[in-house]
Design an enzyme around this catalytic site. Structure first.
Site, PDB file in Angstrom:
ATOM      1  CB  CYS A 122      41.197  31.770  37.905  1.00 55.60           C
ATOM      2  SG  CYS A 122      40.820  33.273  37.039  1.00 55.60           S
ATOM      3  CG  MET A 123      37.271  32.972  36.184  1.00 55.67           C
ATOM      4  SD  MET A 123      36.689  32.258  37.726  1.00 55.67           S
ATOM      5  CE  MET A 123      35.048  31.792  37.271  1.00 55.67           C
ATOM      6  CG  MET A 125      40.329  29.641  42.169  1.00 53.50           C
ATOM      7  SD  MET A 125      39.892  29.809  40.448  1.00 53.50           S
ATOM      8  CE  MET A 125      39.157  31.409  40.487  1.00 53.50           C
ATOM      9  CE  LYS A 155      41.733  40.914  49.299  1.00 54.82           C
ATOM     10  NZ  LYS A 155      41.134  40.032  50.287  1.00 54.82           N
ATOM     11  N   GLY A 178      37.474  35.021  40.464  1.00 50.84           N
ATOM     12  CA  GLY A 178      38.617  35.421  41.277  1.00 50.84           C
ATOM     13  C   GLY A 178      39.046  36.860  41.085  1.00 50.84           C
ATOM     14  CD  GLN A 179      42.411  37.596  37.304  1.00 50.52           C
ATOM     15  OE1 GLN A 179      43.259  38.452  37.131  1.00 50.52           O
ATOM     16  NE2 GLN A 179      42.235  36.613  36.459  1.00 50.52           N
TER      17      GLN A 179
HETATM   18  S1  SF4 Z   1      36.045  43.515  45.848  1.00 51.24           S
HETATM   19 FE1  SF4 Z   1      36.868  41.841  47.084  1.00 51.24          FE
HETATM   20  S2  SF4 Z   1      38.843  42.607  47.785  1.00 51.24           S
HETATM   21 FE2  SF4 Z   1      37.665  44.391  47.139  1.00 51.24          FE
HETATM   22  S3  SF4 Z   1      36.660  45.129  48.989  1.00 51.24           S
HETATM   23 FE3  SF4 Z   1      35.234  43.750  47.941  1.00 51.24          FE
HETATM   24  S4  SF4 Z   1      35.572  41.769  48.916  1.00 51.24           S
HETATM   25 FE4  SF4 Z   1      37.351  43.048  49.403  1.00 51.24          FE
END
Ligand code: SF4
Lengths: 752, 82
Positions: free
Chosen positions: A167-168, A338, A78, A375-376
């Site tokens: 989420c947190m 989560m 990603k 999460g973010q």
């Molecule tokens: S921050 Fe998360 S989504 Fe981005 S490269 Fe690292 S593990 Fe992957």
């Protein structure tokens, strides 16, 4: 050596990977075609990987890992595929105003004036609490700090909340109620020293892939390392576990109390630690009351392994073994996400994990820590630390505390007792009041029309004729824009400069690499412009750019335990991130909190090694929290449990990852994962269309039949805007954190 | 065509078995084969990379797969985005 360009790139690819294994050769040279590399942070998950953004002709052409940041050059796919998100064809490039039902191009002045007028009108007619702000753990720290200051300090409105509430918030509640201060004790370096990993309610492999690699590396390099995974699904994370406890959803409190019971019963606890550094408490008649160690032991008596086995569905012997491994390892690190937070007892579940560490003294030494994963990318640094939630003020202060309000009034140059004394509306309450009590709302960089639980209920408010909603957003296809009255085009990710703070208290600077497209602007400038047009004194928001906001925030932090005064912009530019507290410009940052000699908030001459300075008694709290079930348990009508989550390829509501052709092609649609036994009983085959129903709605999804879910459980990812899975989830909330229970609701399925 | 490199972490002693399985993946070159880590460079259309990554996870003995490097410049150029 005579090589062509492709051979060169292949050589670079191999060399870079080898470098990560310390096998050399060193990366030969900058890649051909990239004019310059700019340092930044990945835009996606809370791992917060450092990146190097490769730029050519004001375009991002490549992203690679920053070898000097904690991720040591690693990225998941990603992160590496971010270039196509930046240059997606549907980037918003000019302001839009809804006219006759359609979002229509407008000038900046028209859009800003209209928004300011609507906010002023609402406040004049209904008071300051009739407006609100809803932000995100993806905004820059400076953006969150500024929006919070504008609304709470400038407009005297505490209706400031954001998606970290979804989420947190329970992790915040857990840290604050146990240790007295939010944010983790340790750092990612603990991953390299732990000998036992207790992973509960986290599919680290798919949600924090680069951290998972580090855990797998620990296991690979030391045969004594043990991994315990508690998850009702056999996730990729569970595949490397020595023990996978496939727990019945919603029964984690019973498991954690039973583990504490076993630890005490087998005398695997560390009395030297808990007798000196912990205090025991329970809530009675709505109030916290002091308890003793003996009260705690008596409270745990009923949580025998056998009783916990009945509740959790995990064999008693496995619970005993897990407790023994946890307590007898040389260094245990708990990790969760989560699965613990998105529960009606999320704060309690967090407390009970901390309890195990306090009982066994597995805290504050390398590899021994209790670590919540975020999460973010900037839920921690941006929203939690700046206090951009409805009940918080910056740097761990709370709205309800008069001293805290007075401190912020002094720091912001406001008259004493001028901040509003009551907490504002939290996420679901804010959207539930939209159009009614709340007339005008500003949304910054988040997609509540897809991410709120039981979302159809809140869509009614988003459609309410009495509401006005302005949205600052980078992409034209976010579900929320369907309900926006005004849209401001925002500079995205590396199109402006600012700070991100990841799960480990690390603040890293994301430098500007390219200009934003069209008329898109940095959100800091949009917020300042809007605030002054709403009547906020320009001297209160005298910021021309995010660096000026950072300087103020850094100074504000100095009077708190968060103190990062030493993180100047220049210093952040030179490093690949620093961990707070970091009070002076020569301070190296803090890897372990609450420990003398490590944490600058613990005086060097403090008589004890540990000092929990956030709690008045200087001790951490072991809470007596009983097992309670989920808000909606399965029954005869809806006999299955539905849970939701992420998959490795996609992220959150898909507004970014779906811009990446490779991801869209590989993973375009949501699905429902069903256990083979349930599928057989219901005559469902892999790929069949399945009607998934809960008390709130229904969806048709393709079936994935397998052994991943335990029997009685179904799983659906929530990234797909074509299939709004959150129309099915429940919006019951945790009493303390106000975080919704996305993870558990009752459902039924049938072939469509 | 994109070029990506992946680090594969292996269960101890299963490197050879995995290397044999990987030799059958189209477009994949094994650049390093250690006791516990393999480095694979893959030259494939980037649209296929997520499936390649998922496939690598299924190789016997693989604990974990992480992208180390990805270059899609040629594809961006072909699509006129650069
Ligand atoms: S921050 Fe998360 S989504 Fe981005 S490269 Fe690292 S593990 Fe992957």
């Amino acid at each position: 050596m005579n090589i062509n360009r492709r051979q060169f790139i292949k050589y670079s690819a191999a060399a870079f990977a080898m470098l990560l294994l310390d096998k050399g050769p060193a990366l030969a040279a900058p890649d051909q075609g990239v004019e310059r590399w700019v340092k930044g942070v990945c835009r996606y998950c809370g791992t917060g990987c450092g990146v190097m953004v490769g730029v050519r002709d004001n375009k991002v052409v490549m992203v690679k890992g920053d070898p000097n940041n904690h991720n040591r050059g690693m990225l998941c796919l990603k992160g590496a595929l971010l270039p196509s998100v930046v240059h997606a064809p549907d980037r918003l490039t000019q302001p839009l105003i809804r006219k006759e039902g359609k979002l229509t191009p407008a000038s900046w002045d028209e859009a800003l004036d209209l928004t300011a007028a609507k906010f002023k009108e609402a406040m004049a007619q209904f008071g300051a609490q009739s407006v609100g702000f809803y932000g995100s753990g993806q905004n820059l720290t400076e953006e969150s700090y500024l929006a919070n200051k504008i609304f709470k300090g400038g407009l005297k409105c505490n209706n400031v909340d954001g998606n970290p509430r979804l989420c947190m918030a329970s992790a915040v509640g857990g840290y604050v109620t146990t240790f007295g201060k939010d944010e983790p004790f340790g750092s990612y370096e603990d991953l390299d020293a732990a000998t036992c990993f207790f992973i509960i309610g986290s599919n680290t492999s798919e949600c924090h892939p680069v951290l998972f690699r580090r855990i797998a590396a620990r296991k690979q390099n030391d045969k004594n390392v043990r991994v315990i995974v508690v998850d009702p699904r056999v996730t990729n994370t569970a595949r490397i576990a020595d023990m996978h406890l496939a727990i019945r959803p919603g029964t984690d409190l019973a498991l954690l109390n039973a583990m504490a019971h076993i630890i005490l019963n087998e005398e695997l606890d560390e009395p030297r630690f808990h007798s000196k550094y912990a205090a025991f408490k329970a809530v009675e008649d709505g109030k916290p009351v002091d308890k003793t160690f003996e009260d705690y032991r008596a409270f745990l008596a009923e949580y025998t392994p056998e009783k916990a086995a009945e509740i959790t569905g995990i064999p008693a012997a496995a619970i005993v073994k897990a407790a023994q491994l946890f307590a007898s390892s040389s260094a245990t690190m708990s990790l969760w996400c989560m699965g613990l937070n998105q529960r009606v007892r999320g704060v309690w579940a967090n407390n009970l994990v901390h309890n195990l560490h306090l009982l066994t003294g597995k805290l504050g030494r390398p590899g021994s820590t209790s670590f919540s994963l975020t999460g973010q990318p900037n839920a921690c640094g941006g929203v939690r630390d700046t206090g951009s939630l409805a009940h918080l003020l910056p740097a761990g202060r709370v709205v309800a505390n008069k001293d805290h309000r007075n401190q912020m009034e002094a720091l912001w140059g406001l008259p004493p007792d001028s901040l509003h004394p009551d907490p504002g509306l939290f996420a679901t309450a804010l959207f539930g009041a939209l159009g009614e009590k709340v007339k005008a709302l500003l949304v910054l960089c988040t997609n509540p029309a897809q991410s709120l639980p039981n979302v159809k209920k809140y869509t009614q408010n988003l459609r309410h004729p009495g509401k006005f909603m302005a949205v600052i957003e980078a992409f034209g296809d976010a579900e929320t824009l369907k309900y926006a009255d005004v849209v401001f085009p925002a500079a995205f990710w590396c199109e402006r400069e600012g700070v991100y703070g990841c799960s480990e208290r690390r603040y890293s600077l994301l430098e500007k690499a390219i200009d934003p497209p069209g008329q898109a602007r940095p959100s800091v400038n949009i917020l300042v412009d809007l605030a002054t047009r709403m009547g906020v004194d320009p001297k209160f928001v005298p910021f021309k750019n995010s660096a000026e906001v950072w300087d103020e925030w850094r100074t504000v932090s100095a009077s708190s335990a968060y103190n990062f005064k030493g993180m100047t912009r220049e210093r952040l530019r030179k490093t690949s991130g620093l961990l707070w507290p970091c009070p002076t410009e020569d301070h190296p940052g803090t890897k372990i909190r609450y420990v003398r000699g490590e944490d600058p908030n613990v005086p060097a001459d403090h008589p004890d090694k540990y000092f929990f300075y956030g709690n008045p008694n200087g001790r951490a709290t072991i809470w007596l929290r009983p097992h309670k079930p989920a808000a909606e348990e399965p029954d005869a009508e809806y006999p299955l449990v539905m849970t939701t989550g992420r998959v490795i390829d996609q992220w959150h509501t898909g507004t970014m990852t779906n811009k990446v052709p490779e991801i869209r092609a590989a993973f375009p649609n949501a699905y429902v994962e069903i256990n083979v036994e349930d599928a057989k009983r219901l005559n469902i085959n892999n790929g069949d269309s399945v009607l998934v129903e809960t008390r709130r709605g229904k969806l048709t999804l393709p079936a994935r039949v397998g052994e991943v879910c335990r029997p009685g459980l179904i799983f659906t990812p929530f990234f797909d805007a074509k299939k709004l899975v959150n129309e099915l989830t429940v919006d019951a909330i945790d009493d303390i954190s106000k975080q919704p229970e996305f993870k558990i609701c009752a459902a039924r399925i049938a072939r469509a | 065509m994109a070029i990506a490199s992946f680090v594969l972490q292996m269960e101890p002693g299963r490197g050879a078995e995995a290397a044999a399985a990987l030799s059958r993946v189209p477009g994949l070159t094994l650049e390093f084969s250690g006791e516990q880590n393999l480095v694979a460079v893959v030259e494939r259309a980037s649209a296929e990379l997520p499936q390649v990554e998922s496939g690598l996870k299924e190789v016997p003995g693989v604990l974990c797969v992480i992208t180390a490097y990805l270059n899609i410049e040629d594809e961006l150029e072909a699509a006129g985005s650069c």
